[in-house]
Design a protein around this motif. Structure first.
Motif, PDB file in Angstrom:
ATOM      1  N   TYR A 267     129.556 -38.485 -45.129  1.00 41.61           N
ATOM      2  CA  TYR A 267     129.559 -37.738 -44.158  1.00 41.61           C
ATOM      3  C   TYR A 267     129.785 -38.576 -42.765  1.00 41.61           C
ATOM      4  CZ  TYR A 267     128.046 -33.958 -47.047  1.00 41.61           C
ATOM      5  OH  TYR A 267     128.262 -33.056 -48.153  1.00 41.61           O
ATOM      6  N   ASN A 268     129.535 -39.791 -42.862  1.00 39.04           N
ATOM      7  CA  ASN A 268     130.036 -40.653 -41.644  1.00 39.04           C
ATOM      8  C   ASN A 268     131.371 -41.376 -41.667  1.00 39.04           C
ATOM      9  OD1 ASN A 268     129.837 -42.699 -39.519  1.00 39.04           O
ATOM     10  ND2 ASN A 268     128.792 -44.163 -40.615  1.00 39.04           N
ATOM     11  N   ALA A 269     131.625 -42.463 -42.707  1.00 35.31           N
ATOM     12  CA  ALA A 269     132.591 -43.165 -42.764  1.00 35.31           C
ATOM     13  C   ALA A 269     133.783 -42.428 -43.629  1.00 35.31           C
ATOM     14  CB  ALA A 269     132.562 -44.486 -43.304  1.00 35.31           C
ATOM     15  N   PHE A 270     133.502 -41.742 -44.663  1.00 33.24           N
ATOM     16  CA  PHE A 270     134.684 -41.040 -45.300  1.00 33.24           C
ATOM     17  C   PHE A 270     135.130 -39.905 -44.394  1.00 33.24           C
ATOM     18  CE2 PHE A 270     135.636 -37.190 -47.669  1.00 33.24           C
ATOM     19  CZ  PHE A 270     136.820 -37.684 -48.014  1.00 33.24           C
ATOM     20  N   LEU A 271     134.115 -39.036 -43.870  1.00 39.31           N
ATOM     21  CA  LEU A 271     134.781 -38.038 -43.021  1.00 39.31           C
ATOM     22  C   LEU A 271     135.705 -38.240 -41.868  1.00 39.31           C
ATOM     23  CD1 LEU A 271     134.069 -34.916 -43.888  1.00 39.31           C
ATOM     24  CD2 LEU A 271     132.390 -34.545 -42.009  1.00 39.31           C
ATOM     25  N   VAL A 272     135.408 -39.344 -41.462  1.00 36.51           N
ATOM     26  CA  VAL A 272     136.586 -39.810 -40.186  1.00 36.51           C
ATOM     27  C   VAL A 272     137.812 -39.959 -40.784  1.00 36.51           C
ATOM     28  CG1 VAL A 272     136.953 -41.557 -38.458  1.00 36.51           C
ATOM     29  CG2 VAL A 272     134.577 -41.113 -39.016  1.00 36.51           C
ATOM     30  N   THR A 273     137.962 -40.658 -42.124  1.00 34.37           N
ATOM     31  CA  THR A 273     139.228 -40.678 -42.651  1.00 34.37           C
ATOM     32  C   THR A 273     139.756 -39.275 -43.027  1.00 34.37           C
ATOM     33  OG1 THR A 273     138.798 -43.068 -43.378  1.00 34.37           O
ATOM     34  CG2 THR A 273     140.484 -41.911 -44.494  1.00 34.37           C
ATOM     35  N   TYR A 274     138.934 -38.639 -43.607  1.00 32.41           N
ATOM     36  CA  TYR A 274     139.383 -37.168 -44.134  1.00 32.41           C
ATOM     37  C   TYR A 274     140.138 -36.198 -43.041  1.00 32.41           C
ATOM     38  CZ  TYR A 274     139.865 -32.930 -46.600  1.00 32.41           C
ATOM     39  OH  TYR A 274     140.349 -31.502 -47.053  1.00 32.41           O
ATOM     40  N   THR A 275     139.450 -36.289 -42.016  1.00 32.29           N
ATOM     41  CA  THR A 275     139.657 -35.335 -41.027  1.00 32.29           C
ATOM     42  C   THR A 275     141.003 -35.829 -40.220  1.00 32.29           C
ATOM     43  OG1 THR A 275     138.190 -36.273 -39.525  1.00 32.29           O
ATOM     44  CG2 THR A 275     137.270 -34.413 -40.466  1.00 32.29           C
ATOM     45  N   VAL A 276     140.935 -37.372 -40.060  1.00 33.82           N
ATOM     46  CA  VAL A 276     142.272 -37.768 -39.304  1.00 33.82           C
ATOM     47  C   VAL A 276     143.360 -37.947 -39.919  1.00 33.82           C
ATOM     48  CG1 VAL A 276     142.837 -39.893 -38.016  1.00 33.82           C
ATOM     49  CG2 VAL A 276     140.702 -39.047 -37.541  1.00 33.82           C
ATOM     50  N   THR A 277     142.933 -38.589 -41.261  1.00 32.54           N
ATOM     51  CA  THR A 277     144.347 -38.986 -42.028  1.00 32.54           C
ATOM     52  C   THR A 277     144.871 -37.797 -43.052  1.00 32.54           C
ATOM     53  OG1 THR A 277     143.557 -41.156 -42.349  1.00 32.54           O
ATOM     54  CG2 THR A 277     145.272 -40.526 -43.797  1.00 32.54           C
ATOM     55  N   VAL A 278     144.232 -36.919 -43.543  1.00 26.25           N
ATOM     56  CA  VAL A 278     144.581 -36.125 -44.396  1.00 26.25           C
ATOM     57  C   VAL A 278     144.833 -34.499 -43.502  1.00 26.25           C
ATOM     58  CG1 VAL A 278     143.861 -34.330 -46.347  1.00 26.25           C
ATOM     59  CG2 VAL A 278     143.431 -36.832 -46.284  1.00 26.25           C
ATOM     60  N   LEU A 279     143.622 -34.081 -42.725  1.00 21.04           N
ATOM     61  CA  LEU A 279     143.753 -32.871 -41.908  1.00 21.04           C
ATOM     62  C   LEU A 279     144.448 -33.069 -40.726  1.00 21.04           C
ATOM     63  CD1 LEU A 279     140.141 -31.460 -42.335  1.00 21.04           C
ATOM     64  CD2 LEU A 279     142.165 -31.088 -43.607  1.00 21.04           C
ATOM     65  N   GLY A 280     144.762 -34.382 -40.130  1.00 20.24           N
ATOM     66  CA  GLY A 280     145.554 -34.338 -39.048  1.00 20.24           C
ATOM     67  C   GLY A 280     144.897 -34.027 -37.737  1.00 20.24           C
ATOM     68  N   VAL A 285     137.348 -35.084 -32.705  1.00 23.31           N
ATOM     69  CA  VAL A 285     136.790 -33.914 -33.320  1.00 23.31           C
ATOM     70  C   VAL A 285     134.940 -34.467 -34.275  1.00 23.31           C
ATOM     71  CG1 VAL A 285     137.027 -31.949 -35.057  1.00 23.31           C
ATOM     72  CG2 VAL A 285     138.689 -32.453 -33.394  1.00 23.31           C
ATOM     73  N   VAL A 286     135.681 -35.221 -35.336  1.00 20.37           N
ATOM     74  CA  VAL A 286     134.551 -35.933 -36.206  1.00 20.37           C
ATOM     75  C   VAL A 286     133.644 -36.488 -35.152  1.00 20.37           C
ATOM     76  CG1 VAL A 286     135.568 -37.700 -37.072  1.00 20.37           C
ATOM     77  CG2 VAL A 286     133.820 -36.450 -38.298  1.00 20.37           C
ATOM     78  N   LEU A 287     133.895 -37.352 -34.480  1.00 22.08           N
ATOM     79  CA  LEU A 287     133.286 -38.221 -33.477  1.00 22.08           C
ATOM     80  C   LEU A 287     132.151 -37.524 -32.932  1.00 22.08           C
ATOM     81  CD1 LEU A 287     135.568 -41.181 -32.381  1.00 22.08           C
ATOM     82  CD2 LEU A 287     133.648 -41.291 -34.360  1.00 22.08           C
ATOM     83  N   ASP A 288     132.855 -36.413 -32.221  1.00 21.01           N
ATOM     84  CA  ASP A 288     131.724 -35.467 -31.371  1.00 21.01           C
ATOM     85  C   ASP A 288     130.736 -34.825 -32.328  1.00 21.01           C
ATOM     86  OD1 ASP A 288     133.152 -36.043 -29.276  1.00 21.01           O
ATOM     87  OD2 ASP A 288     134.128 -34.374 -29.085  1.00 21.01           O
ATOM     88  N   ALA A 289     131.145 -34.567 -33.532  1.00 18.87           N
ATOM     89  CA  ALA A 289     130.220 -33.999 -34.497  1.00 18.87           C
ATOM     90  C   ALA A 289     129.095 -34.756 -34.892  1.00 18.87           C
ATOM     91  CB  ALA A 289     130.990 -33.512 -35.989  1.00 18.87           C
ATOM     92  N   LEU A 290     129.391 -36.174 -35.061  1.00 22.76           N
ATOM     93  CA  LEU A 290     128.555 -37.255 -35.427  1.00 22.76           C
ATOM     94  C   LEU A 290     127.660 -37.409 -34.315  1.00 22.76           C
ATOM     95  CD1 LEU A 290     130.856 -39.780 -37.522  1.00 22.76           C
ATOM     96  CD2 LEU A 290     128.701 -38.351 -38.293  1.00 22.76           C
ATOM     97  N   LEU A 291     128.069 -37.287 -33.126  1.00 22.24           N
ATOM     98  CA  LEU A 291     127.088 -37.520 -31.918  1.00 22.24           C
ATOM     99  C   LEU A 291     125.912 -36.524 -31.909  1.00 22.24           C
ATOM    100  CD1 LEU A 291     129.428 -38.152 -28.973  1.00 22.24           C
ATOM    101  CD2 LEU A 291     128.012 -39.807 -30.054  1.00 22.24           C
ATOM    102  N   VAL A 292     126.601 -35.172 -32.258  1.00 16.21           N
ATOM    103  CA  VAL A 292     125.469 -34.040 -32.358  1.00 16.21           C
ATOM    104  C   VAL A 292     124.409 -34.322 -33.529  1.00 16.21           C
ATOM    105  CG1 VAL A 292     125.246 -31.569 -32.552  1.00 16.21           C
ATOM    106  CG2 VAL A 292     127.034 -32.369 -31.215  1.00 16.21           C
TER     107      VAL A 292
END
Length: 459
Positions: A267-280, A285-292
């Motif tokens: 939910y930290n490193a992998f999710l950044v790649t998935y949301t940026v590279t796969v979902l575009g 988006v995910v960095l803000d989610a990680l802040l919360v």
């Protein structure tokens, strides 16, 4: 003079004062923040920039996978750091090792910010990056056990879960500060971010290192270790003794560790790649989610650590693992909506709650199953060896599964659930130790004593 392994002990040391334990907890927390800031920063940059800066000749997804391979290298060297600093921490003291580990971690991160990229050095650039990442792993491998151990051994009975959760706060704070730093530099124009902006978060970490060193040099060794020295009861080869005398609890604790490790890194490193590279989606988006999630995780760690003092380490830890098990599929369903608010909810549940509920009590739980003479080595072995087949390769496994399944993320959810099951089974068979007196340092005999005192798992 008593021989190592005998039950002779020196006169009990006075327990640490309230002011001293708070000072120790604060010093451990600050050092932990530095270490985890550095470690998380690498994971985020591996997803965002290292593929283009150090592995530019590959397809973006393949380059990211190779970048995550260097991320995993930091985990692979963590056991080496745990073995080295665990050995000398049990032999010559906890405090001295923590000063050295902070220097190793901080200076290697600072050097990353100065490292020329592939366009300048060619293949030497990724090789040097890999070397520095391995140094990071060595530093963190020795850091965690010592930082938590200082708090556990200074804390009064009935408060070990609470005070040992303080250095664990370095995880959400380290993630929060590293994410804030990355968020700030990603506001730069893309060309500026790629050329120099990404280096800034690595370079500014040196300030935290200096402050952390000043504070750590002022703390004292815990009473339990001083008693061990006076009793002349140190283990000659602590790590050997861990596996020879305490194999059962060591393996069970390693099993308990896997869910927390996988959940954190998926939910930290992998999710950044998935949301940026796969979902575009935009990285924000995910960095803000990680802040919360970091803010939620801060309180989850403190609360779960304190609850473990009252109800026991096992039930609290199992609550986090159980949440990781039942939430994996819903979390990825939320992520696949591509809605920022729902993604944030998923990350908060998976990272800020499930993982952090496990993280709160685990420091005390892993420390309490070992006697003082091998405690640093034992808990370091549990924490660092247990991470290699799980957290070390979690982002790489997640990315590989998505690639193999044509962009589908559901195999990753199954992976998270499988690790949670392993942890739940392991925790069930671990002894409950929250009422154990740590001052019986030289007499404690692992599983035998736990069984005799009735603190083993319910039958």
């Amino acid at each position: 003079m008593s021989q190592p392994g005998t039950t002779a002990t020196a006169a009990p040391q006075a327990p640490s004062s309230r002011a001293e334990i708070r000072r120790v907890a604060g010093a451990s927390l600050l050092g932990s923040v530095v270490e985890w800031y550095d470690f998380f920063l690498y994971g985020t940059m591996a997803a965002l920039v290292f593929n283009s800066q150090f592995f530019p000749t590959f397809d973006p997804l393949v380059g990211t996978m190779i970048s995550f391979a260097t991320f995993a290298a930091g985990f692979v060297t963590r056991p080496l750091g745990g073995f080295i600093f665990g050995h000398f921490g049990d032999r010559i003291g906890r405090k001295k090792m923590l000063v050295i580990t902070m220097l190793i971690m901080g200076l290697s991160t600072f050097a990353m910010g100065l490292l020329p990229n592939y366009a300048t050095l060619g293949v030497a650039a990724p090789m040097l990056l890999l070397f520095l990442r391995m140094l990071q792993g060595i530093g963190l491998g020795g850091e965690w056990g010592g930082a938590v151990l200082l708090c556990v051994e200074h804390a009064p009975d009935g408060r070990r879960g609470w005070f040992s959760s303080w250095p664990q706060l370095g995880v959400p704070i380290g993630l929060l500060t590293s994410t804030l730093a990355v968020t700030a530099v990603t506001q730069l124009p893309e060309a500026s971010f790629q050329s120099w902006g990404w280096r800034v978060p690595f370079l500014i970490s040196i300030v935290l290192v200096v402050v952390g060193l000043v504070i750590r040099l002022k703390i004292e060794e815990p009473p339990a270790f001083k008693e061990l020295e006076e009793a002349d009861a140190k283990a000659a080869l602590p790590l050997v003794e861990v596996f020879r005398k305490h194999p059962k609890v060591t393996l069970l604790a390693m099993g308990a560790r896997v869910s927390e490790s996988v959940t954190f890194n998926i939910y930290n490193a992998f999710l950044v790649t998935y949301t940026v590279t796969v979902l575009g989606l935009a990285a924000s988006v995910v960095l803000d989610a990680l802040l919360v999630a970091s803010v939620v995780g801060f309180f989850a760690i403190l609360v779960s650590g304190r609850l473990s003092d009252r109800f026991g380490r096992r039930p609290v830890f199992a609550t986090g693992a159980g949440l990781a098990l039942v939430s994996a599929v819903p979390i990825f369903a939320l992520v696949n909506t591509e809605n920022a608010a729902l993604i944030t909810l998923g990350v908060v549940v998976g990272w800020g709650l499930a993982a952090c509920i496990m993280f709160g009590p685990e420091g005390a739980m892993f420390a309490e199953v070992f006697p003082t003479r091998v405690r640093y080595s034992g808990m370091s072995a549990v924490y660092q060896i247990g991470v290699i087949p799980t957290g070390a390769v979690a982002p790489l496994i997640g990315t590989s599964l998505v690639s193999a399944w044509s962009g589908s993320v559901w195999p990753v959810a199954v992976y998270v659930m499988a690790m949670a099951l392993i942890s739940l089974v392991s925790v069930f068979f671990l002894p409950e130790t929250h009422r154990r007196d740590l001052r019986d340092a030289t007499a404690y005999d692992g599983e035998r004593t736990l069984a005799e005192t009735g603190t083993g798992p319910a039958r």
